[in-house]
Design a protein around this motif. Sequence first.
Motif, PDB file in Angstrom:
ATOM      1  N   PRO A 195      22.297  31.785  44.631  1.00 12.11           N
ATOM      2  CA  PRO A 195      23.662  31.546  44.164  1.00 12.11           C
ATOM      3  C   PRO A 195      24.145  32.559  43.136  1.00 12.11           C
ATOM      4  N   THR A 196      23.264  32.998  42.244  1.00  8.63           N
ATOM      5  CA  THR A 196      23.670  33.965  41.230  1.00  8.63           C
ATOM      6  C   THR A 196      24.001  35.312  41.874  1.00  8.63           C
ATOM      7  N   GLY A 197      23.187  35.716  42.845  1.00  4.02           N
ATOM      8  CA  GLY A 197      23.484  36.936  43.587  1.00  4.02           C
ATOM      9  C   GLY A 197      24.789  36.826  44.361  1.00  4.02           C
ATOM     10  N   CYS A 198      25.019  35.671  44.963  1.00  6.14           N
ATOM     11  CA  CYS A 198      26.270  35.459  45.699  1.00  6.14           C
ATOM     12  C   CYS A 198      27.476  35.536  44.770  1.00  6.14           C
ATOM     13  N   ALA A 199      27.345  34.969  43.556  1.00  6.44           N
ATOM     14  CA  ALA A 199      28.441  35.032  42.579  1.00  6.44           C
ATOM     15  C   ALA A 199      28.719  36.483  42.198  1.00  6.44           C
ATOM     16  N   ALA A 200      27.648  37.266  42.003  1.00  7.25           N
ATOM     17  CA  ALA A 200      27.826  38.684  41.694  1.00  7.25           C
ATOM     18  C   ALA A 200      28.511  39.415  42.842  1.00  7.25           C
ATOM     19  N   ALA A 201      28.117  39.096  44.072  1.00 10.24           N
ATOM     20  CA  ALA A 201      28.705  39.749  45.236  1.00 10.24           C
ATOM     21  C   ALA A 201      30.187  39.394  45.385  1.00 10.24           C
ATOM     22  N   LEU A 202      30.540  38.146  45.127  1.00  8.00           N
ATOM     23  CA  LEU A 202      31.950  37.746  45.186  1.00  8.00           C
ATOM     24  C   LEU A 202      32.783  38.547  44.192  1.00  8.00           C
ATOM     25  N   ALA A 203      32.285  38.669  42.966  1.00  6.48           N
ATOM     26  CA  ALA A 203      33.008  39.441  41.954  1.00  6.48           C
ATOM     27  C   ALA A 203      33.064  40.916  42.334  1.00  6.48           C
ATOM     28  N   SER A 204      31.973  41.425  42.898  1.00  3.73           N
ATOM     29  CA  SER A 204      31.900  42.825  43.291  1.00  3.73           C
ATOM     30  C   SER A 204      32.918  43.150  44.390  1.00  3.73           C
ATOM     31  N   ILE A 205      33.013  42.302  45.389  1.00  8.69           N
ATOM     32  CA  ILE A 205      33.971  42.529  46.476  1.00  8.69           C
ATOM     33  C   ILE A 205      35.399  42.458  45.950  1.00  8.69           C
ATOM     34  N   ASP A 206      35.662  41.500  45.071  1.00  8.88           N
ATOM     35  CA  ASP A 206      36.992  41.417  44.471  1.00  8.88           C
ATOM     36  C   ASP A 206      37.352  42.712  43.748  1.00  8.88           C
ATOM     37  N   LEU A 207      36.402  43.261  42.997  1.00  8.54           N
ATOM     38  CA  LEU A 207      36.645  44.527  42.300  1.00  8.54           C
ATOM     39  C   LEU A 207      36.910  45.666  43.276  1.00  8.54           C
ATOM     40  N   LEU A 208      36.107  45.739  44.330  1.00  6.67           N
ATOM     41  CA  LEU A 208      36.258  46.806  45.316  1.00  6.67           C
ATOM     42  C   LEU A 208      37.655  46.827  45.917  1.00  6.67           C
ATOM     43  N   LEU A 209      38.213  45.655  46.179  1.00  3.29           N
ATOM     44  CA  LEU A 209      39.488  45.556  46.896  1.00  3.29           C
ATOM     45  C   LEU A 209      40.706  45.725  45.994  1.00  3.29           C
ATOM     46  N   THR A 210      40.505  45.864  44.687  1.00  7.03           N
ATOM     47  CA  THR A 210      41.651  46.050  43.802  1.00  7.03           C
ATOM     48  C   THR A 210      42.285  47.422  44.036  1.00  7.03           C
ATOM     49  N   PRO A 211      43.609  47.543  43.885  1.00  6.49           N
ATOM     50  CA  PRO A 211      44.251  48.859  44.000  1.00  6.49           C
ATOM     51  C   PRO A 211      43.657  49.887  43.046  1.00  6.49           C
ATOM     52  N   GLU A 212      43.282  49.448  41.848  1.00  3.55           N
ATOM     53  CA  GLU A 212      42.691  50.364  40.879  1.00  3.55           C
ATOM     54  C   GLU A 212      41.414  50.995  41.418  1.00  3.55           C
ATOM     55  N   MET A 213      40.520  50.179  42.017  1.00  4.61           N
ATOM     56  CA  MET A 213      39.262  50.717  42.511  1.00  4.61           C
ATOM     57  C   MET A 213      39.485  51.594  43.744  1.00  4.61           C
ATOM     58  N   GLN A 214      40.401  51.201  44.602  1.00  4.17           N
ATOM     59  CA  GLN A 214      40.717  52.032  45.762  1.00  4.17           C
ATOM     60  C   GLN A 214      41.287  53.381  45.328  1.00  4.17           C
ATOM     61  N   ASN A 215      42.073  53.369  44.261  1.00  5.67           N
ATOM     62  CA  ASN A 215      42.603  54.630  43.729  1.00  5.67           C
ATOM     63  C   ASN A 215      41.480  55.496  43.167  1.00  5.67           C
ATOM     64  N   HIS A 216      40.493  54.864  42.530  1.00  4.78           N
ATOM     65  CA  HIS A 216      39.342  55.627  42.023  1.00  4.78           C
ATOM     66  C   HIS A 216      38.606  56.315  43.175  1.00  4.78           C
TER      67      HIS A 216
END
Length: 423
Positions: free
Chosen positions: A306-327
């Motif tokens: 579950p802790t890894g899954c929580a990290a992955a959920l946050a990680s995917i959310d970060l990846l899909l942000t316009p800011e990260m895509q711009n990076h």
Amino acid sequence: MNLSERDLLYNWHPYTQHKTAAIHPAIVKGKGALLWDEHGKEFIDAIASWWVNPFGHSNTVIAEAIYQQLTTLEHVLFGGFTHDKAVLLSEKLIPLLPSNQKKLFYSDNGSTAVEVALKGAFQYYYNKGIKKTKFIAFEDAFHGDTFGAMAASGITFYSEAFQGAMLEVTRIPVPTKGKETETLAQLQALVESKDYAAFIFEPLVLGAAGMVMYAPEVLDQMIAMCRAHDVFTIADEVMTGFGKTGKTFACDYLMHQPDMMCLSKALTGGTIPMAITSFSQEIYDGFYDNDVNKALFHGHTFTANPTGCAAALASIDLLLTPEMQNHISRIHLRHLDFETKIKNHPRVKTTRVLGVIFALEIRTDSEESYYGTLRNKLYHFFIEKGIILRPVANTIYVLPPYIITDTQLQNVYETIEKALEIV
């Protein structure tokens, strides 16, 4: 004794001949694209710590998600139980994958994700009463260090001690520019033989081979060829996944979809080891039976932690942000600018860029070994200059965290230029 000296007393490091290796710097802190050792020396992590850390060290968003999960449910067995984070992660990830990917199998790391895929292909045909026990892979591929993954890998010194004790794998050339026809002809002959369960490949970029790249059009032809002859295809996206190639997955460049995908590394943003193997409905249905012996008997204690899954959920959310895509786009453009500047240097043989990946091959008089003199000289030069890069033979590559600053990236480029003057 300092940490580095105490480390030598008990720790056995990966890919290391300790009799000849230099002392290991002891890292005590990380933030963003930077790391600091016990003496306060600063390093730019220009390879995202083996390609796992796209959002920077000590990322507060992922750290908060982990903390909240640890105070709610740190772990529960996935055999016979489920939990909300695994369900939420699957619901978030499936729409991002090729549309034929319908089922997710959780494991611990990239090597085990590959192991699950190979076993899935092998047992699918066993369950059907069909003997298909061989696999196809690229020369110079790297898929991991467990036995199945090692068998599929083509970098021989990793596996030469275990020859004769592994799965049977036939290797074909990487279809780099000019080799496409040769590769396609060899694959056609193999798939027509009816002996092969699956073709496993790193899509578009072979990481451990030195960021060797090939075109999506030829991979599309290879997948179509396999499908026409009932040979499954396994896309090992452990390195390429989650934005490295400029798209979320390298398979997003393709018209044809693989039957299986292997994910790990950046899945949890470089925080907690976790992996996923995704499957088409067809493969899952090959195990769906009243006969319990047709189940996939593979599991890990920390499956779908579950802790890894929580990290992955946050990680995917970060990846899909316009800011990260711009990076990602920013780094790609900076790589292209640097490529234009450096490609005509007399010591540069070739350069390659895809997404946030930059690779430069140094011109040499003789073939360099994987951990040879040139590689070691370059590696120690970069460490001395405060840059973490791990050249592969005569290839220098950069695969930085997406949040690396332009100033830090320029420092990396300038240090590479200086390195060319000492080789």
